[in-house]
Scaffold this motif. Sequence first.
Motif, PDB file in Angstrom:
ATOM      1  N   VAL A 120       0.840  -1.200   0.000  1.00 44.36           N
ATOM      2  CA  VAL A 120       0.000   0.000   0.000  1.00 44.36           C
ATOM      3  C   VAL A 120       0.877   1.254   0.000  1.00 44.36           C
ATOM      4  O   VAL A 120       0.562   2.247  -0.669  1.00 44.36           O
ATOM      5  N   ARG A 124       0.827   4.151  -2.793  1.00 43.64           N
ATOM      6  CA  ARG A 124       0.724   5.590  -2.494  1.00 43.64           C
ATOM      7  C   ARG A 124       1.784   6.370  -3.263  1.00 43.64           C
ATOM      8  O   ARG A 124       1.499   7.427  -3.823  1.00 43.64           O
ATOM      9  N   GLU A 131      -6.399   8.628  -1.966  1.00 39.69           N
ATOM     10  CA  GLU A 131      -6.277   8.101  -0.601  1.00 39.69           C
ATOM     11  C   GLU A 131      -7.522   7.331  -0.176  1.00 39.69           C
ATOM     12  O   GLU A 131      -7.435   6.288   0.468  1.00 39.69           O
ATOM     13  N   GLN A 132      -8.707   7.831  -0.563  1.00 44.83           N
ATOM     14  CA  GLN A 132      -9.952   7.155  -0.223  1.00 44.83           C
ATOM     15  C   GLN A 132     -10.014   5.764  -0.849  1.00 44.83           C
ATOM     16  O   GLN A 132     -10.521   4.821  -0.243  1.00 44.83           O
ATOM     17  N   LEU A 134      -7.454   3.847  -1.510  1.00 40.64           N
ATOM     18  CA  LEU A 134      -6.513   2.982  -0.821  1.00 40.64           C
ATOM     19  C   LEU A 134      -7.038   2.555   0.550  1.00 40.64           C
ATOM     20  O   LEU A 134      -6.760   1.471   1.016  1.00 40.64           O
ATOM     21  N   ARG A 135      -7.816   3.407   1.193  1.00 36.85           N
ATOM     22  CA  ARG A 135      -8.366   3.079   2.496  1.00 36.85           C
ATOM     23  C   ARG A 135      -9.595   2.195   2.396  1.00 36.85           C
ATOM     24  O   ARG A 135      -9.914   1.490   3.326  1.00 36.85           O
ATOM     25  N   GLY A 136     -10.281   2.250   1.275  1.00 44.23           N
ATOM     26  CA  GLY A 136     -11.541   1.519   1.122  1.00 44.23           C
ATOM     27  C   GLY A 136     -11.388   0.163   0.689  1.00 44.23           C
ATOM     28  O   GLY A 136     -11.009  -0.835   0.911  1.00 44.23           O
TER      29      GLY A 136
END
Length: 136
Positions: A120, A124, A131-132, A134-136
């Motif tokens: 991850v 990035r 970013e959303q 990668l977080r989801g």
Amino acid sequence: QLDVLAADLPQLAQAAHTFSRGAAELVQRRARTKQLQAAQGPLSEVLEVPALMDTCVRNGHFDEALDLRAFVGTLAFAHGDLPVVAALQASADAVAKTMLDTLLGRLRGPVQLPECLRVVGYLRRLAVYREQELRG
């Protein structure tokens, strides 16, 4: 004889001037050749960056590959109007796409948490996803 010498003097002066001009052109060409020869090594190294980046990706050295991509990006920012730099950027982008596919392939299989976090982090740095995403 003095009259013959005086008559040939303008031709001699013209020949000397032509010779001088030709010699000056040769000196300029030699200087450009020496400058090109001096820049050949560093230029060769820069042109090999996409191949080196590809080798890094294939061997799993993603940090180094990302550093090389950042170098090419800096070079493109400064000299993006040059065709050779644009081609270098395109090659680096193609290798970055291969890297993205490799990283996503790692996430598709069974992966431990530390490896997942490293992947991850690489995603990035690639700046392909928001970013959303990668977080989801």
